[in-house]
Write a protein that holds these residues in place. Structure first.
Motif, short mmCIF file in Angstrom:
data_model
loop_
_atom_site.label_atom_id
_atom_site.label_comp_id
_atom_site.label_asym_id
_atom_site.label_seq_id
_atom_site.Cartn_x
_atom_site.Cartn_y
_atom_site.Cartn_z
N ALA A 189 0.98 -1.15 0.05
CA ALA A 189 0.11 -0.04 -0.03
C ALA A 189 0.97 1.30 0.09
O ALA A 189 2.02 1.28 0.34
N SER A 190 0.36 2.47 -0.61
CA SER A 190 1.12 3.68 -0.41
C SER A 190 0.82 4.52 0.33
O SER A 190 -0.82 4.81 0.63
N ALA A 211 3.68 9.19 -3.78
CA ALA A 211 3.26 7.91 -3.13
C ALA A 211 4.59 7.45 -2.48
O ALA A 211 5.73 7.52 -3.15
N ASP A 212 4.53 6.83 -1.31
CA ASP A 212 5.76 6.20 -0.64
C ASP A 212 5.20 4.92 -0.46
O ASP A 212 4.59 4.51 0.66
N PRO A 213 5.39 3.75 -1.30
CA PRO A 213 4.77 2.24 -1.03
C PRO A 213 5.70 1.81 0.07
O PRO A 213 6.72 1.72 0.35
N PHE A 292 -5.74 9.91 1.31
CA PHE A 292 -4.86 9.31 0.09
C PHE A 292 -4.31 8.05 0.43
O PHE A 292 -4.60 7.25 -0.50
N THR A 293 -3.85 8.12 1.70
CA THR A 293 -3.13 6.76 2.05
C THR A 293 -4.17 5.43 2.19
O THR A 293 -3.84 4.38 1.95
N SER A 529 2.86 4.97 -8.06
CA SER A 529 4.12 4.42 -7.71
C SER A 529 4.58 2.88 -8.34
O SER A 529 5.18 2.12 -8.06
N ARG A 530 4.04 3.15 -9.66
CA ARG A 530 4.07 2.07 -10.51
C ARG A 530 4.53 2.22 -11.82
O ARG A 530 4.04 3.50 -12.49
N LEU A 531 5.08 1.26 -12.56
CA LEU A 531 5.41 1.60 -13.94
C LEU A 531 5.27 0.35 -14.76
O LEU A 531 5.18 -0.60 -14.19
N VAL A 532 5.13 0.49 -16.02
CA VAL A 532 4.95 -0.52 -16.97
C VAL A 532 6.29 -0.74 -17.81
O VAL A 532 6.86 0.39 -18.23
N VAL A 533 6.87 -1.94 -17.82
CA VAL A 533 8.14 -2.19 -18.36
C VAL A 533 8.15 -3.12 -19.42
O VAL A 533 7.61 -4.09 -19.22
N VAL A 534 9.06 -2.72 -20.50
CA VAL A 534 9.12 -3.90 -21.72
C VAL A 534 10.64 -4.14 -21.89
O VAL A 534 11.45 -3.39 -21.92
#
Length: 608
Positions: A189-190, A211-213, A292-293, A529-534
């Motif tokens: 959770a963030s 965001a701080d996960p 938000f949290t 706090s998320r990315l999509v990577v290829v």
């Protein structure tokens, strides 16, 4: 320390008691072990549903050393809030000094254990066991996750007490468990703080949430854990670029008890006296951090009431939180943008439509052919790199506007040695890298114009191939090429002012969230706090995946497989589909569906 219950080796005999209380299934289990032989890897039970709570049982009468070690490891994977049962496996002194909260070490399988040392016989009254495994990750005292590799090896020592009962009297601090038990016991959770190094922060306007996960125990008062974690401050990595509106030393009041929303979904949070006397604006920022949290927790928290010293400080509803502070998902994009067959900027609705129109302005209806583009987050301006990669243009998204001269030029000898795709932050800063081998630079154009600021990268080892700045303006994703290996790095953006009044901007604290990928093709921010990577691993095939900025894997389905991905883009609003440029042209991935073709084109981008 803990036991992964999907390990290998002998299946142990188990006694499990199940009963229901308040609609929640509660399990209590204890494992018996062979009376002789080495202790094997602790095995896993199947991963339980979130409503299942698991409680361990205390050590049995005259339990053998092997039983004590395994029982202790099992107790650490239970839902005992204060590890009271686990402490019953320790001597009195060890129970007082053992601090499980300092760290959690995650192993591929449950820890193996084997009797070691000269005192490895029961008749001596002392026994030692070595716990072993292969590390996957660690969670520190601030509940921050970090990938880890290498072998794990720690020793526990047992002795007999006055009643001739075996107990552990020496053990490492923290907790260790296998990966499947970690996934069952912990949730990501963030918590949210505010950017402290952006133009908005300096102007004392609406702060930007960052965001701080963290990872918290899934069924051990997670709301209270998150509130405590928020009050304790940001993690060490993020700390230099964010601030909290809670006064230093603020904590929950000693008599806070459980934190549960009432029948109106209002959460009352009693704080200590450090928070007493804060003004209304600051209190509302504090409440916004909490809302938000806790926004994704169940039951839903619709409003927060903050109290200190028996007095109400303020009350804030969800709608008020968006007025008190800016979150990136509160500004969803209107359009998806890409380049058509004539290399002009076009756009289409972010919904399911396939109709496209030229983007208004010179980049859409002018004569300049582009190879890549980026649109500001307010969708008022766009930036584009010329077809040969030499020139960067910036123009307004208003019909009839002129383009003007390039704001930046590269002298790189080839197309791959010139300008990268640009990226906008929330303050209208335009980021781009020049890949010129003779003068590689990371550059920032404040408000997309003026003299570029050369961003210092003191820790960078390699040449930047791709730049994606987060909407919060404090984090940046870089794909860096070193010796043909293209890796993803996440860094912090620090801002200052030099003695001559010029801005001093630097990217520091670079860390790899996907160290196993050695050839990253493309990356995009896909959430707070998320990315999509290829990319692909050594000897592997190309894959597309989501990854958290801390390197953990989010608990969401991975994107469906897609061949020949050249670019990928995502919105911070996770309700919008993923979009990619593949061998089939522009395609999108709606939630719960397969990839669908949108149209022909290249270089798709959401604003940002």
């Amino acid at each position: 320390m803990g036991a992964d219950r999907e390990g290998r080796g002998r299946r142990r005999h188990a006694r499990v008691t199940a009963f229901a209380t308040g609609g929640v299934l509660v399990l209590a289990g204890c494992a018996s072990m062979p009376d002789s032989g080495d202790l094997r890897d602790v095995e896993s039970t199947p991963r339980q549903e979130t409503q299942v709570r698991v409680f361990a049982v205390p050590p049995g009468e005259d339990a053998k050393p092997q039983d004590i070690v395994q029982g202790f490891l099992e107790a650490l994977t239970s839902d005992d809030p204060d590890y009271k049962t686990a402490r019953q496996y320790l001597t009195g002194d060890a129970a007082k000094t053992w601090r499980p909260e300092v760290s959690t070490t995650v192993l591929t399988d449950g820890p193996g254990a084997k009797a070691v040392g000269a005192d490895g016989r029961e008749d001596t009254g002392e026994m030692s066991y070595m716990l072993t495994g292969t590390k996957v990750a660690t969670v520190d005292a601030q509940q921050s996750y970090a990938p880890a590799t290498g072998a794990y090896g720690r020793t526990v020592h047992l002795t007999q007490d006055d009643k001739r009962q075996w107990r552990i009297d020496a053990l490492p601090q923290g907790v260790v468990m296998g990966q499947s038990d970690f996934q069952r016991n912990y949730m990501s959770a963030s918590k949210y703080y505010f950017a402290s190094n952006t133009a908005e922060a300096a102007a004392d306007s609406q702060p930007t949430a960052v965001a701080d996960p963290v990872y918290v125990r899934r069924r051990v008062e997670p709301v209270k854990q998150m509130v405590n974690s928020l009050l304790s401050g940001p993690n060490r990595w993020l700390g230099p670029v964010v601030r909290s509106s809670f006064p230093t030393g603020t904590a929950l009041a000693k008599n806070a008890g459980a934190l549960t929303p009432d029948d109106r979904n209002r959460l009352t949070v009693p704080l200590n006296d450090k928070a007493a006397g804060v003004g209304t604006n600051r209190c509302e920022e504090m409440a916004a951090q909490l809302l938000f949290t806790l926004r994704n927790f169940s039951p839903t928290v619709d409003s927060v009431e903050l109290r200190a010293g028996g007095t109400e400080l303020c009350t804030l509803a969800r709608e008020g939180a968006d007025a008190a502070a800016f979150r990136t998902t509160a500004r969803p994009p209107n359009f998806l943008y890409f380049l058509d067959g004539k290399h002009r900027l076009v756009r289409t609705s972010v919904g399911n439509g396939t109709e496209t129109d030229p983007a208004p302005g010179a980049l859409g209806d002018g004569d300049t052919a582009l190879r890549s583009a980026a649109v500001s987050r307010d969708e008022h301006r766009a930036a584009g790199v010329g077809l040969d990669g030499k020139a960067l243009y910036v123009g307004s998204l208003v019909s009839g506007g002129s383009l003007g001269e390039p704001v930046l030029r590269s002298a790189g000898p080839s197309e791959t040695d010139r300008l990268t795709t640009p990226s906008w932050d929330a303050d209208d800063g335009l980021w781009i890298a020049d890949r010129d081998p003779d003068d590689p630079r990371l550059l920032l154009l404040e408000e997309g114009k003026g003299e570029p600021v050369e961003v210092r990268t003191p820790e960078l080892d390699g040449r930047i191939q791709s730049v994606r700045v987060a909407a919060d303006g404090v984090r940046i994703a870089l794909v860096v090429d070193k010796g043909g290996k293209k890796t993803l790095l996440i860094g912090l953006i620090e801002r200052d002012e030099r003695a001559d009044g010029q801005p001093d901007v630097r990217v520091v604290e670079l860390r790899p969230p996907t160290p196993e990928l050695e050839k990253v093709t493309t990356v995009s921010w896909a959430g707070d706090s998320r990315l999509v990577v290829v990319g692909r691993e050594h000897g592997g095939v190309e894959q597309m995946r989501y990854v958290q900025v801390d390197g953990s894997t989010p608990d969401v389905p991975a994107p469906a497989a897609l061949s020949g991905v050249k670019e990928v883009t995502a919105s911070e609003d996770d309700q919008l589909p993923l979009v990619a440029n593949s061998v089939d042209g522009i395609v999108r991935l709606p939630s719960g569906a397969q990839w669908q073709k949108v149209t022909e084109g290249t270089a798709p981008v959401y604003p940002g």
